[in-house]
Design an enzyme around this catalytic site. Structure first.
Site, PDB file in Angstrom:
ATOM      1  N   ASP A   1       0.835  -1.188   0.000  1.00  0.00           N
ATOM      2  CA  ASP A   1       0.000   0.000   0.000  1.00  0.00           C
ATOM      3  C   ASP A   1       0.880   1.252   0.000  1.00  0.00           C
ATOM      4  O   ASP A   1       1.865   1.325   0.738  1.00  0.00           O
ATOM      5  CB  ASP A   1      -0.896  -0.019   1.239  1.00  0.00           C
ATOM      6  CG  ASP A   1      -1.795   1.176   1.332  1.00  0.00           C
ATOM      7  OD1 ASP A   1      -2.662   1.336   0.462  1.00  0.00           O
ATOM      8  OD2 ASP A   1      -1.638   1.965   2.296  1.00  0.00           O
TER       9      ASP A   1
ATOM     10  N   GLU B   1       1.701  -0.404  -5.052  1.00  0.00           N
ATOM     11  CA  GLU B   1       0.778   0.681  -5.381  1.00  0.00           C
ATOM     12  C   GLU B   1       1.668   1.906  -5.558  1.00  0.00           C
ATOM     13  O   GLU B   1       2.171   2.447  -4.563  1.00  0.00           O
ATOM     14  CB  GLU B   1      -0.245   0.903  -4.268  1.00  0.00           C
ATOM     15  CG  GLU B   1      -1.246   1.991  -4.605  1.00  0.00           C
ATOM     16  CD  GLU B   1      -2.214   2.281  -3.467  1.00  0.00           C
ATOM     17  OE1 GLU B   1      -3.392   2.554  -3.753  1.00  0.00           O
ATOM     18  OE2 GLU B   1      -1.795   2.242  -2.291  1.00  0.00           O
TER      19      GLU B   1
END
Length: 708
Positions: A357, A393
């Site tokens: 993330d 990401e």
């Protein structure tokens, strides 16, 4: 007993305390008891606090007497699995200098393998006095032990049997992004006592569904133990997604039916036996402690100045994550914790990879984002982690935060340009055909460098963050009112299209148009180079009622409705996955650049218009150019290959006459306007709003793949 150490009280007689050793970190069983090791560079004293099995009563505090560099360590003989503990750290409380020690706050072990109890929001968990005119510079003396989760000494052994990681090649991977609870909570064929759990996800019905879809890897939203934000609890909501990590080594307890690590391990073993890899969405960019107004639960109280990136002399936190704080991975002990955590999930829990993330945070050095920074160097040289799947990401909200295409091999990256470009092409936005061409070939303009492969791009249409596929074709405006933020949260530019009616409708024409649009989007996903990723529920027609930021909706908004599935769409996705498996040209490792192949002088890529001609520069710049064909063969840079060729057309405009190149005999294998089609002769026209895919068929007397 080591001279000078305080003996245990009578209620813990039979346990001995000794110096122990500075490794491994956390609480480690060794046959004679438990060794404890914890890092703090700035503490003046750290105490080990042992609790009753239910975590309610603090039994004893034992000071760490031994320190090896910045590792404090102690061995307590006779302790067994299930022992409940925490830490208290003494030191300066000088927020202006980055130090927030407060021994009145019980601290979780950063290496905790399991948790006892949940966070109970109370002013006592704050290191400062709520309401004080000195704000976070004030000092609170209330004991927080009653309100915070404790660590549990855990036996991590498990009978893995003949478990082996599937190690699916990157080019054969199909990812299914899912939430443990949302996927299983309403499944009618799962025992009610197991729904919403790791064991439910490992159940036969779920595994059979994944196999039917052709999924090779399930990517789970955060399962590392997290907490519900205080502002959500006050609204009667929960942090459903889980991007609020507290403990990087402990499985989230709310997904356990029995409260034991073996449940997670059993899930992995059963998925492996079905040939399905397990990828974890991990959040090493921040923690659940928030900014200076957040609670003192673990890292802040152990060594705030080391664990976090600080600003303004140390009082405030760098907020590149939008969550209040940013972990300081440039500190060697923080980086060690992250690396230890990753290895733990691979070695102890047998997971197959990670999706990071806000991964730009992990690569941000003092001079900015660096693809050769400490985190990337550490993970790529690691003999355990370098062999698992790694997905970034590639953005955050910090300076220079958008880094799509800049990650080093072997990282995959979530490709938002694929998502947005494909959505806009099928919505009919002018001038999007050249962009579609880039996405079909794996976004080479972004990823084709430094020896990276065409599988570097993770292509997706939808993800947990944003509209579901059903909502993408049903809403033009987000509807996030249930989140309690006056619909201000979530992205407003979704490149969506309601096909004429906003929201649900019984109009059969609109329903038909929406179904076709979904098939066109999905066909584009599976016919593109790169790694396709599906969002769980899209195959069922799941809608979130237009909520494109359902992070706090632990309810029927996000729980998949298995009772009313779109069986035709599920079957269509299975068909697409089958076509991708059957035709290696659709899933190549090498990028395609319209170069001649040495063994047959054919180009590996040829662009086509419906009339069979190649597009001119004027065509590419024509905003009304809406029907594009691509003829694919194995890459020129590869070895001599006799694989068949594929010809696919993508038409977001009206019907047009179709002429296929006569040098090859073609068979129609996919027509999104006729989803049940298995194979058919070449049609005379390219239907409006359609994707057609043809495969080459040898002429009579010609070997498969042999050029004519």
């Amino acid at each position: 007993m080591t001279p000078g150490l305080t003996p245990l009280p009578a209620r813990l007689q039979g346990h001995s305390v000794s110096a122990g050793r500075p490794w491994p970190m956390g609480a480690s069983l060794d046959g004679d008891g438990v060794n404890f090791a914890v890092f703090s560079a700035h503490a003046e004293l750290i105490e080990l606090c042992l609790f009753s099995p239910d975590g309610r009563k603090e039994l004893v505090r034992l000071p760490f007497r031994e320190r090896d560099g910045d590792i404090w360590h102690m061995h307590v003989g006779g302790l067994t699995p299930g022992a409940v503990y925490g830490f208290r750290a003494h030191g300066p409380y000088v927020p202006e200098q980055g130090h927030r020690f407060n021994p009145h706050k019980l601290l979780l072990d950063p290496y905790a393998r399991a948790l006892e109890g949940r966070l109970r929001w109370s002013d006592a968990v704050m290191g400062y006095k709520i309401g004080s005119n000195r704000g976070d510079l004030s000092y609170d003396t209330r004991d927080s032990a009653f309100a915070v989760p404790k660590a549990v000494v855990t036996d991590t052994s498990f009978t893995w049997g003949n478990d082996r990681p599937p190690r699916t090649p990157r080019c054969e991977t199909v990812i299914y992004e899912a939430h443990v609870k949302a996927l299983t909570q309403l499944h009618p064929d799962i025992d009610k006592g197991l729904r919403g759990s790791y064991l439910a996800l490992a159940s036969d019905p779920v595994i059979a569904h994944l196999q039917r879809l052709g999924v090779t890897a399930i990517e789970l939203l955060p399962v590392q133990a997290f907490v519900d934000d205080r502002f959500l609890v006050a609204k009667g909501l929960r942090n459903h997604w889980g991007y609020n990590t507290l403990a990087f080594f402990a499985p989230e307890p709310r997904y356990m039916a029995k409260g034991a690590l073996w449940e997670f391990q059993t899930m992995v073993r059963r998925l492996h036996s079905a040939g399905i890899e397990v990828i974890l969405d991990v959040v090493y960019n921040h923690t659940a402690e928030g900014d200076q107004w957040g609670p003192t639960l673990c890292y802040r109280g152990l060594d705030n100045a080391s664990y976090y990136r600080l600003a303004d002399g140390g009082r405030h936190y760098v907020n590149d994550t939008g969550t209040g704080n940013t972990l300081n991975l440039t500190h060697p002990m923080v980086l060690r914790m992250v690396m230890d955590s990753l290895r733990y999930w691979v070695e102890v829990c047998h997971v197959d990879g990670f999706r990071f993330d806000l991964a730009t945070v992990l690569g941000r050095e003092p001079h900015g984002f660096d693809p050769n920074g400490g985190f990337f160097d550490a993970i790529r040289q690691d003999p355990v982690l370098s062999r698992v799947k790694l997905i970034a990401e590639p953005w955050d909200i910090g300076p220079g935060g958008y880094q799509l295409g800049q990650y080093p091999h072997p990282f995959h990256e979530w490709n938002d340009q694929f998502r947005d470009g494909v959505r806009r092409f099928w919505r009919g936005d002018a001038g999007m055909t050249p962009d579609l061409a880039k996405r079909l070939l794996g976004s080479a303009e972004r990823f084709d460098h430094s020896g990276r492969s065409a599988t570097s791009s993770v292509n997706f249409l939808t993800a947990h963050d944003g509209f579901t596929l059903e909502d993408l074709v049903s809403f033009t405006v987000k509807r996030n009112w249930a989140n309690g933020e006056d619909n201000r949260d979530g992205h407003s530019d979704n490149h969506s299209d309601n096909m004429g009616v906003e929201g649900p409708t019984e109009d059969p024409a609109v329903q038909s148009a929406r179904a076709l649009r979904k098939r066109n989007l999905l066909a584009t996903l599976f016919l593109s180079q790169g790694v396709p990723m599906l969002l769980a529920g899209d195959e069922l027609g799941h809608s979130q009622g237009g909520n494109n930021n359902a992070y706090a909706q632990d309810n029927a908004v996000t729980w998949l409705d298995w009772a009313n599935p779109d069986e035709s769409l599920t079957e269509f996705i299975a068909k697409l996955a089958g076509l991708r498996r059957a035709h290696p040209v659709l899933r190549q490792r090498r990028f395609l650049h319209a170069r001649k192949r040495a063994w047959d002088s054919q180009l590996d890529v040829v662009w086509r218009k419906p009339d069979g001609c190649t597009p001119t520069p004027q065509d590419w710049h024509d905003p009304a150019f809406r029907a594009l064909g691509v003829e694919l063969r194995m890459a020129a840079e590869g070895q001599d290959s006799r694989c068949d060729a594929v010809l696919a057309y993508f038409n977001c405009g009206g019907a047009v006459d179709l002429v296929l190149p006569a040098s090859t005999r073609w068979e129609l294998q996919l027509d999104t306007t006729r989803p049940d089609l298995s194979s058919a002769p070449v049609p005379a026209s390219l239907p409006a709003q359609s994707v057609l895919m043809f495969a080459s068929v040898p002429f009579a007397g010609q070997a498969q793949g042999e050029s004519r």
